[in-house]
Write an enzyme that holds these catalytic residues in place. Structure first.
Site, short mmCIF file in Angstrom:
data_model
loop_
_atom_site.label_atom_id
_atom_site.label_comp_id
_atom_site.label_asym_id
_atom_site.label_seq_id
_atom_site.Cartn_x
_atom_site.Cartn_y
_atom_site.Cartn_z
N ASP A 164 -12.23 -10.23 -0.14
CA ASP A 164 -13.80 -10.17 0.31
C ASP A 164 -14.65 -9.33 -0.53
O ASP A 164 -14.38 -8.46 -1.27
CB ASP A 164 -13.47 -9.79 1.66
CG ASP A 164 -12.92 -8.51 2.43
OD1 ASP A 164 -12.92 -7.47 1.36
OD2 ASP A 164 -12.20 -8.47 3.29
N ASN A 220 2.05 -5.29 -3.01
CA ASN A 220 0.20 -5.49 -2.45
C ASN A 220 -0.27 -4.21 -2.37
O ASN A 220 0.24 -3.38 -1.67
CB ASN A 220 0.38 -6.39 -1.30
CG ASN A 220 -0.89 -7.18 -0.96
OD1 ASN A 220 -1.40 -7.65 -1.85
ND2 ASN A 220 -1.53 -6.99 0.26
N GLU A 266 -6.27 -10.61 -0.76
CA GLU A 266 -7.21 -10.33 0.40
C GLU A 266 -8.51 -10.39 -0.13
O GLU A 266 -9.26 -9.15 0.37
CB GLU A 266 -6.83 -9.18 1.12
CG GLU A 266 -5.11 -9.07 1.40
CD GLU A 266 -4.78 -7.70 2.07
OE1 GLU A 266 -5.56 -7.01 2.68
OE2 GLU A 266 -3.71 -7.64 2.09
N GLU A 306 0.67 -1.29 0.06
CA GLU A 306 0.00 -0.06 -0.09
C GLU A 306 0.87 1.30 0.05
O GLU A 306 0.62 2.31 0.72
CB GLU A 306 -0.94 -0.04 1.31
CG GLU A 306 -1.70 -1.23 1.10
CD GLU A 306 -2.82 -1.42 2.49
OE1 GLU A 306 -2.67 -0.43 3.11
OE2 GLU A 306 -3.42 -2.17 2.63
#
Ligand code: G3I
Length: 289
Positions: A211, A142, A209, A89
């Site tokens: 969701d 990431n 990750e 990030e």
């Protein structure tokens, strides 16, 4: 494959300078080994969950702190980590450069790991160091909101990575965090196009990750459309040889970061709060079978 949601982060591993606490991370590693599971390491250079002692260091001393941190944790788990989120990030939300410590502390643009929006020296150093200590781990950068080609943050990250790859920085791949909404659904074509350009750079892509959050309580049609999105994403893994990894950010809706961060939303994972498999679970199972 397992990933630690929190216990391998900087503040968990080295809460005080030079004092390392591997207890919880070791528990996860032992569990994985006993059950023949792989492990993703998460995360080495990240602006969040940084211990106070790091933030208090002058910028010139942070490189040594980062190097030592990487040395210790990668040495301990050398040969046992499938892939590491070496860098997490680092792109500002509007895509206008790197998070850095000239911004206001506490805002989303702030990071201790760069001095200006273009200062990528510690980012590159993190990859070189990780590669030197555990050459067999696959090294990833990431991020979130970088999945869809043509959006500002996705294109900013791609341009940075293309530059680093051309300089020979040892990056193996890009993690698409994939914290999506059931509605509006993510642009699957844009995700595929983005993967295509990373293929052209010779990089892997992992879904790291996943969701897919819904306004709660979720009804049957929302759960069905969530399942369809999960299916579209796993289909990408089946279609591309450079995409072989798909992790969800949690097991059950009972324990998920979503309701704490997005009030009124949740139901984002494959198992409901009573650990019953949801339509998304069955869709993934059918696709994989
Ligand atoms: O451990 C303390 C506990 O002692 C205290 O009582 C409690 C009170 O708030 O807080 C606990 O710490 C929380 C920690 O999770 C462990 O549960 C923090 O407040 C909370 O902020 C922290 O949230 C984590 C978040 O990263 C921090 O940025 C989430 O669990 C975790 O799911 C989330 O994961 C991130 C990935 O690392 C990077 N990508 C985005 C993703 C979702 O935000």
């Amino acid at each position: 494959m397992l990933v630690a949601e929190n216990v391998m982060k900087f503040d968990a591993i080295e809460p005080t300078q030079g004092i390392f606490n591997f207890t919880k991370a070791d528990t996860l590693m032992d569990y994985a080994e006993a059950n023949n599971m792989k492990v993703r390491g998460h995360a080495l250079l990240w602006h969040s969950q940084v211990p106070n002692w790091v933030s208090a260091l002058p910028y010139s001393e942070r490189e040594a702190a980062l190097q030592n941190h990487i040395d210790k944790i990668l040495t301990r788990y050398r040969g046992k980590i499938h892939s590491w989120d070496v860098v997490n990030e680092v792109i500002k939300n509007d895509g206008s450069g790197l998070r850095n410590d000239n911004e206001t502390p506490g805002t989303s643009d702030y990071s201790v790991w760069a001095d200006t929006p273009t200062d990528d020296s510690l980012i590159k150093e993190a990859f070189y160091r990780a590669n030197a200590v555990d050459p067999n781990a696959r090294l990833f950068i990431n991020d979130y909101s970088i999945e869809v080609m043509g959006t500002s943050k996705a294109d900013a990250l791609y341009n940075k990575i293309a530059g680093w790859v051309s300089q020979g920085v040892p990056i193996d791949g890009v993690g698409f965090q994939s914290h999506f909404l059931q509605s509006p659904a993510p642009n699957i074509t844009g995700i595929r196009n983005n993967i295509q350009r990373y293929v052209a750079l010779g990089l892997e892509v992992q879904f790291t990750e996943v969701d897919i959050r819904i306004n709660t309580p979720a009804d049957a049609s929302e759960l069905a459309s969530q399942a369809e999105i999960y299916g579209d994403l796993i289909q990408i893994v089946l279609d591309y040889s450079n995409v072989d990894t798909f992790l969800v950010w949690g097991v059950t809706d009972k324990y998920s970061w979503i309701p704490d961060f997005f009030s009124g939303q949740g139901a984002a994972l494959l198992f409901d709060e009573a650990y019953a498999p949801k339509p998304a679970y069955n869709t993934l199972k059918n696709k994989l079978q």
